[in-house]
Design a protein around this motif. Sequence first.
Motif, short mmCIF file in Angstrom:
data_model
loop_
_atom_site.label_atom_id
_atom_site.label_comp_id
_atom_site.label_asym_id
_atom_site.label_seq_id
_atom_site.Cartn_x
_atom_site.Cartn_y
_atom_site.Cartn_z
N PRO A 1 5.98 6.13 5.37
CA PRO A 1 5.04 7.25 5.44
C PRO A 1 5.06 8.05 6.74
CG PRO A 1 3.99 5.33 4.43
CD PRO A 1 5.32 4.88 4.93
N ARG B 1 5.85 12.04 5.81
CA ARG B 1 4.80 13.02 6.15
C ARG B 1 5.29 14.02 7.19
NH1 ARG B 1 0.40 8.22 6.62
NH2 ARG B 1 -0.27 8.15 4.44
N GLN C 1 0.83 -1.20 0.00
CA GLN C 1 0.00 0.00 0.00
C GLN C 1 0.87 1.26 0.00
OE1 GLN C 1 -3.10 0.53 -0.37
NE2 GLN C 1 -3.60 2.52 0.55
N ALA C 2 1.92 1.27 0.80
CA ALA C 2 2.82 2.42 0.85
C ALA C 2 3.47 2.66 -0.50
CB ALA C 2 3.88 2.21 1.93
N ARG C 3 3.87 1.59 -1.17
CA ARG C 3 4.52 1.75 -2.48
C ARG C 3 3.54 2.22 -3.55
NH1 ARG C 3 6.89 -2.98 -0.66
NH2 ARG C 3 5.66 -4.30 -2.07
N ARG C 4 2.27 1.83 -3.41
CA ARG C 4 1.25 2.27 -4.38
C ARG C 4 0.89 3.73 -4.21
NH1 ARG C 4 -1.27 -2.74 -3.37
NH2 ARG C 4 -2.63 -1.74 -1.84
N THR C 5 0.92 4.23 -3.00
CA THR C 5 0.33 5.53 -2.69
C THR C 5 1.36 6.62 -2.38
OG1 THR C 5 0.06 4.88 -0.36
CG2 THR C 5 -1.80 4.51 -1.85
N HIS C 6 2.64 6.29 -2.38
CA HIS C 6 3.68 7.29 -2.09
C HIS C 6 4.74 7.29 -3.19
CE1 HIS C 6 1.81 6.78 1.84
NE2 HIS C 6 2.36 7.92 2.19
#
Length: 283
Positions: free
Chosen positions: A89, A93, A34-39
Amino acid sequence: MKNKAEYYSQQYNARAMIPDHPYIFTRWLKDSAQARRTHAALFDLPYGEASGERLDFFPTYRGDAPLLVFIHGGWWRSLDKSDFSFIAPAYTRAGINVALTNYTLAPEASIAEIVLQQLRALAWLYRNAEKYDFDPKRIVVAGHSAGAHLAAMMMAAMWPVFGDDLPADLVKGGVLLSGVYDLEPVRHADFVNVDLKLGEDDIAPLSPYRMPQSHAARFITAFGGHESEEFGRQTALIANAWKQNHVVDVALPEANHLTICDAFATPGHALQQETIKLIEATA
Protein backbone atom coordinates in the motif's frame (compact mmCIF):
# COMPACT_ATOMS: atom_id res chain seq x y z
CA MET A 1 38.13 -16.21 20.23
CA LYS A 2 35.14 -18.08 18.83
CA ASN A 3 35.75 -20.52 16.02
CA LYS A 4 34.56 -19.47 12.57
CA ALA A 5 31.39 -21.58 12.57
CA GLU A 6 30.31 -20.35 15.99
CA TYR A 7 31.07 -16.70 15.14
CA TYR A 8 29.18 -16.64 11.85
CA SER A 9 26.26 -18.62 13.26
CA GLN A 10 25.91 -15.99 15.99
CA GLN A 11 26.34 -13.05 13.60
CA TYR A 12 23.83 -14.24 11.01
CA ASN A 13 21.14 -15.74 13.25
CA ALA A 14 19.06 -12.57 13.17
CA ARG A 15 15.98 -14.09 14.79
CA ALA A 16 18.01 -15.12 17.84
CA MET A 17 18.96 -11.45 18.28
CA ILE A 18 15.30 -10.30 18.19
CA PRO A 19 13.41 -11.77 21.19
CA ASP A 20 10.06 -10.44 19.95
CA HIS A 21 10.42 -11.82 16.41
CA PRO A 22 7.29 -14.03 16.78
CA TYR A 23 5.25 -10.91 17.56
CA ILE A 24 6.70 -9.11 14.52
CA PHE A 25 5.87 -12.01 12.20
CA THR A 26 2.32 -12.17 13.61
CA ARG A 27 1.86 -8.44 13.05
CA TRP A 28 3.08 -8.79 9.47
CA LEU A 29 0.58 -11.58 8.86
CA LYS A 30 -2.30 -9.45 10.17
CA ASP A 31 -1.24 -6.34 8.26
CA SER A 32 -0.71 -8.37 5.09
CA ALA A 33 -4.15 -9.98 5.37
CA GLN A 34 -5.63 -6.51 5.78
CA ALA A 35 -3.77 -5.27 2.69
CA ARG A 36 -5.08 -8.18 0.64
CA ARG A 37 -8.65 -7.57 1.83
CA THR A 38 -8.66 -3.84 1.13
CA HIS A 39 -6.52 -3.44 -2.02
CA ALA A 40 -7.04 -4.69 -5.53
CA ALA A 41 -4.52 -7.41 -6.36
CA LEU A 42 -3.92 -10.49 -8.45
CA PHE A 43 -2.58 -13.45 -6.49
CA ASP A 44 -0.44 -16.45 -7.39
CA LEU A 45 0.23 -15.53 -11.01
CA PRO A 46 2.43 -18.34 -12.41
CA TYR A 47 5.72 -17.18 -13.91
CA GLY A 48 7.08 -20.74 -14.27
CA GLU A 49 6.23 -24.40 -13.91
CA ALA A 50 7.24 -25.07 -10.28
CA SER A 51 4.67 -24.57 -7.52
CA GLY A 52 6.94 -21.96 -5.93
CA GLU A 53 7.11 -19.92 -9.13
CA ARG A 54 4.25 -17.57 -8.33
CA LEU A 55 3.91 -13.84 -7.75
CA ASP A 56 1.33 -11.38 -6.48
CA PHE A 57 0.63 -8.13 -8.34
CA PHE A 58 -0.77 -5.02 -6.66
CA PRO A 59 -1.74 -2.44 -9.31
CA THR A 60 -1.66 1.27 -8.66
CA TYR A 61 -4.38 3.73 -9.58
CA ARG A 62 -2.77 4.99 -12.80
CA GLY A 63 -1.80 3.27 -16.00
CA ASP A 64 1.70 2.84 -17.39
CA ALA A 65 3.26 3.47 -13.97
CA PRO A 66 6.59 2.01 -12.78
CA LEU A 67 6.91 -1.40 -11.12
CA LEU A 68 8.58 -2.20 -7.80
CA VAL A 69 9.43 -5.91 -7.49
CA PHE A 70 9.96 -7.07 -3.90
CA ILE A 71 11.79 -10.33 -3.12
CA HIS A 72 11.29 -11.69 0.39
CA GLY A 73 13.98 -13.04 2.68
CA GLY A 74 14.07 -15.92 5.17
CA TRP A 75 17.51 -17.37 4.42
CA TRP A 76 16.21 -18.72 1.09
CA ARG A 77 14.39 -21.41 3.13
CA SER A 78 11.38 -19.80 4.85
CA LEU A 79 8.64 -17.17 4.63
CA ASP A 80 6.35 -16.39 1.72
CA LYS A 81 5.36 -13.46 -0.49
CA SER A 82 2.01 -13.31 1.32
CA ASP A 83 3.83 -12.42 4.55
CA PHE A 84 4.87 -9.15 2.90
CA SER A 85 1.64 -7.90 1.30
CA PHE A 86 1.74 -5.14 3.95
CA ILE A 87 4.52 -3.48 1.94
CA ALA A 88 2.37 -2.81 -1.12
CA PRO A 89 0.00 0.00 0.00
CA ALA A 90 2.76 2.52 0.72
CA TYR A 91 3.78 2.30 -2.93
CA THR A 92 0.49 1.73 -4.78
CA ARG A 93 -0.87 4.86 -3.09
CA ALA A 94 2.19 6.70 -4.39
CA GLY A 95 1.44 5.66 -7.98
CA ILE A 96 3.76 2.63 -8.16
CA ASN A 97 2.75 -0.95 -9.03
CA VAL A 98 4.10 -3.66 -6.74
CA ALA A 99 4.91 -7.30 -7.48
CA LEU A 100 5.94 -9.73 -4.74
CA THR A 101 7.68 -12.89 -5.90
CA ASN A 102 7.92 -16.36 -4.42
CA TYR A 103 10.47 -19.08 -5.08
CA THR A 104 11.00 -22.72 -4.20
CA LEU A 105 12.52 -22.81 -0.73
CA ALA A 106 15.74 -24.56 0.26
CA PRO A 107 16.60 -27.36 0.70
CA GLU A 108 14.18 -28.34 -2.09
CA ALA A 109 15.91 -25.78 -4.30
CA SER A 110 19.53 -24.64 -4.25
CA ILE A 111 20.40 -20.94 -4.17
CA ALA A 112 21.51 -21.23 -7.81
CA GLU A 113 18.06 -22.60 -8.71
CA ILE A 114 16.36 -19.84 -6.71
CA VAL A 115 18.37 -17.19 -8.60
CA LEU A 116 17.19 -18.71 -11.89
CA GLN A 117 13.60 -18.58 -10.65
CA GLN A 118 13.91 -14.87 -9.91
CA LEU A 119 15.37 -14.32 -13.38
CA ARG A 120 12.29 -16.05 -14.75
CA ALA A 121 10.01 -13.89 -12.58
CA LEU A 122 11.48 -10.60 -13.79
CA ALA A 123 11.59 -11.76 -17.40
CA TRP A 124 7.92 -12.81 -17.12
CA LEU A 125 6.98 -9.43 -15.69
CA TYR A 126 8.85 -7.58 -18.42
CA ARG A 127 7.15 -9.63 -21.12
CA ASN A 128 3.70 -9.11 -19.56
CA ALA A 129 3.97 -5.39 -18.89
CA GLU A 130 1.27 -4.47 -21.41
CA LYS A 131 -1.16 -7.02 -19.98
CA TYR A 132 -0.75 -5.68 -16.45
CA ASP A 133 -0.47 -2.05 -17.55
CA PHE A 134 2.91 -0.99 -16.18
CA ASP A 135 5.94 0.59 -17.81
CA PRO A 136 8.51 -2.12 -18.67
CA LYS A 137 11.19 0.55 -18.91
CA ARG A 138 10.78 1.41 -15.22
CA ILE A 139 11.30 -1.82 -13.26
CA VAL A 140 13.06 -1.46 -9.89
CA VAL A 141 13.90 -4.49 -7.75
CA ALA A 142 13.97 -4.51 -3.94
CA GLY A 143 14.75 -7.25 -1.47
CA HIS A 144 15.24 -7.94 2.21
CA SER A 145 17.94 -10.19 3.70
CA ALA A 146 18.24 -13.23 1.40
CA GLY A 147 15.87 -11.33 -0.89
CA ALA A 148 18.39 -8.48 -1.06
CA HIS A 149 20.98 -11.02 -2.22
CA LEU A 150 18.57 -12.12 -4.94
CA ALA A 151 17.80 -8.50 -5.87
CA ALA A 152 21.52 -7.80 -6.22
CA MET A 153 21.88 -10.88 -8.42
CA MET A 154 19.17 -9.42 -10.66
CA MET A 155 21.26 -6.25 -10.91
CA ALA A 156 24.27 -8.31 -12.03
CA ALA A 157 22.27 -10.45 -14.50
CA MET A 158 23.18 -10.48 -18.18
CA TRP A 159 19.58 -10.25 -19.37
CA PRO A 160 20.15 -10.63 -23.15
CA VAL A 161 21.91 -13.94 -22.42
CA PHE A 162 18.88 -15.12 -20.46
CA GLY A 163 16.51 -14.09 -23.27
CA ASP A 164 17.31 -12.41 -26.57
CA ASP A 165 14.17 -10.27 -26.26
CA LEU A 166 15.32 -8.86 -22.89
CA PRO A 167 17.16 -5.53 -22.63
CA ALA A 168 20.51 -5.31 -20.84
CA ASP A 169 19.02 -2.66 -18.53
CA LEU A 170 15.83 -4.56 -17.63
CA VAL A 171 16.38 -3.61 -13.96
CA LYS A 172 16.57 0.18 -13.68
CA GLY A 173 17.32 0.41 -9.96
CA GLY A 174 17.65 -1.50 -6.72
CA VAL A 175 16.80 -1.28 -3.01
CA LEU A 176 18.98 -3.60 -0.93
CA LEU A 177 17.85 -4.08 2.68
CA SER A 178 20.05 -5.93 5.20
CA GLY A 179 21.39 -8.25 2.55
CA VAL A 180 24.12 -10.85 2.19
CA TYR A 181 26.29 -10.16 -0.85
CA ASP A 182 29.27 -12.42 -0.09
CA LEU A 183 28.16 -15.96 0.68
CA GLU A 184 31.53 -17.15 2.02
CA PRO A 185 30.57 -16.54 5.70
CA VAL A 186 27.18 -18.20 5.17
CA ARG A 187 28.69 -21.56 4.32
CA HIS A 188 30.31 -21.53 7.78
CA ALA A 189 27.02 -20.67 9.54
CA ASP A 190 25.87 -24.17 10.41
CA PHE A 191 22.35 -23.21 11.48
CA VAL A 192 21.46 -22.27 7.91
CA ASN A 193 23.96 -24.09 5.71
CA VAL A 194 22.47 -27.39 6.86
CA ASP A 195 19.71 -26.54 4.34
CA LEU A 196 21.65 -24.44 1.82
CA LYS A 197 24.53 -26.90 1.42
CA LEU A 198 26.86 -24.23 0.08
CA GLY A 199 30.32 -25.46 -0.84
CA GLU A 200 33.49 -23.57 -1.66
CA ASP A 201 32.80 -23.72 -5.41
CA ASP A 202 29.37 -22.10 -4.98
CA ILE A 203 30.63 -18.86 -3.45
CA ALA A 204 32.04 -16.90 -6.40
CA PRO A 205 29.13 -17.59 -8.83
CA LEU A 206 26.56 -16.65 -6.16
CA SER A 207 28.18 -13.62 -4.47
CA PRO A 208 27.07 -10.44 -6.24
CA TYR A 209 29.70 -8.21 -4.66
CA ARG A 210 32.31 -10.24 -6.58
CA MET A 211 30.59 -9.39 -9.88
CA PRO A 212 30.21 -6.17 -11.84
CA GLN A 213 26.79 -4.69 -12.30
CA SER A 214 25.56 -5.65 -15.75
CA HIS A 215 24.61 -2.02 -16.42
CA ALA A 216 24.52 1.29 -14.57
CA ALA A 217 21.46 0.80 -12.36
CA ARG A 218 21.38 3.16 -9.38
CA PHE A 219 20.62 1.64 -5.98
CA ILE A 220 20.21 2.41 -2.30
CA THR A 221 21.18 0.33 0.72
CA ALA A 222 20.06 0.16 4.33
CA PHE A 223 20.59 -1.94 7.44
CA GLY A 224 19.41 -1.52 11.00
CA GLY A 225 21.36 -0.02 13.86
CA HIS A 226 20.40 -3.05 15.97
CA GLU A 227 21.83 -5.58 13.52
CA SER A 228 25.05 -7.54 13.84
CA GLU A 229 28.40 -6.26 12.61
CA GLU A 230 28.31 -8.74 9.74
CA PHE A 231 25.16 -7.26 8.21
CA GLY A 232 26.83 -3.86 8.32
CA ARG A 233 29.98 -5.28 6.73
CA GLN A 234 27.96 -6.97 4.00
CA THR A 235 26.19 -3.72 3.18
CA ALA A 236 29.52 -1.89 2.95
CA LEU A 237 30.83 -4.60 0.60
CA ILE A 238 28.15 -4.08 -2.03
CA ALA A 239 28.10 -0.30 -1.63
CA ASN A 240 31.84 -0.19 -2.26
CA ALA A 241 31.90 -2.80 -5.04
CA TRP A 242 29.25 -0.90 -7.01
CA LYS A 243 30.05 2.56 -5.65
CA GLN A 244 29.68 4.35 -8.99
CA ASN A 245 25.91 3.70 -8.86
CA HIS A 246 25.35 3.73 -5.09
CA VAL A 247 23.00 6.62 -4.29
CA VAL A 248 22.73 6.51 -0.50
CA ASP A 249 22.84 4.27 2.54
CA VAL A 250 19.78 5.16 4.61
CA ALA A 251 20.61 5.34 8.31
CA LEU A 252 18.15 3.34 10.45
CA PRO A 253 19.56 3.54 13.99
CA GLU A 254 16.37 2.25 15.65
CA ALA A 255 15.73 -0.69 13.29
CA ASN A 256 16.61 -4.36 13.66
CA HIS A 257 16.83 -7.00 10.95
CA LEU A 258 13.04 -7.29 10.77
CA THR A 259 11.72 -3.83 11.57
CA ILE A 260 13.69 -2.46 8.61
CA CYS A 261 10.79 -3.89 6.56
CA ASP A 262 8.35 -1.79 8.60
CA ALA A 263 10.38 1.31 7.75
CA PHE A 264 10.31 0.35 4.07
CA ALA A 265 6.51 0.03 4.24
CA THR A 266 5.79 3.23 6.18
CA PRO A 267 4.61 6.22 4.11
CA GLY A 268 6.80 9.23 4.76
CA HIS A 269 9.65 7.26 6.33
CA ALA A 270 13.10 8.23 5.00
CA LEU A 271 13.62 4.74 3.55
CA GLN A 272 10.27 4.75 1.77
CA GLN A 273 10.88 8.28 0.49
CA GLU A 274 14.34 7.41 -0.85
CA THR A 275 12.82 4.38 -2.58
CA ILE A 276 10.15 6.50 -4.24
CA LYS A 277 12.77 9.06 -5.26
CA LEU A 278 14.87 6.31 -6.84
CA ILE A 279 11.87 4.92 -8.73
CA GLU A 280 10.76 8.36 -9.93
CA ALA A 281 14.27 9.03 -11.20
CA THR A 282 13.88 6.15 -13.67
CA ALA A 283 11.41 8.23 -15.73
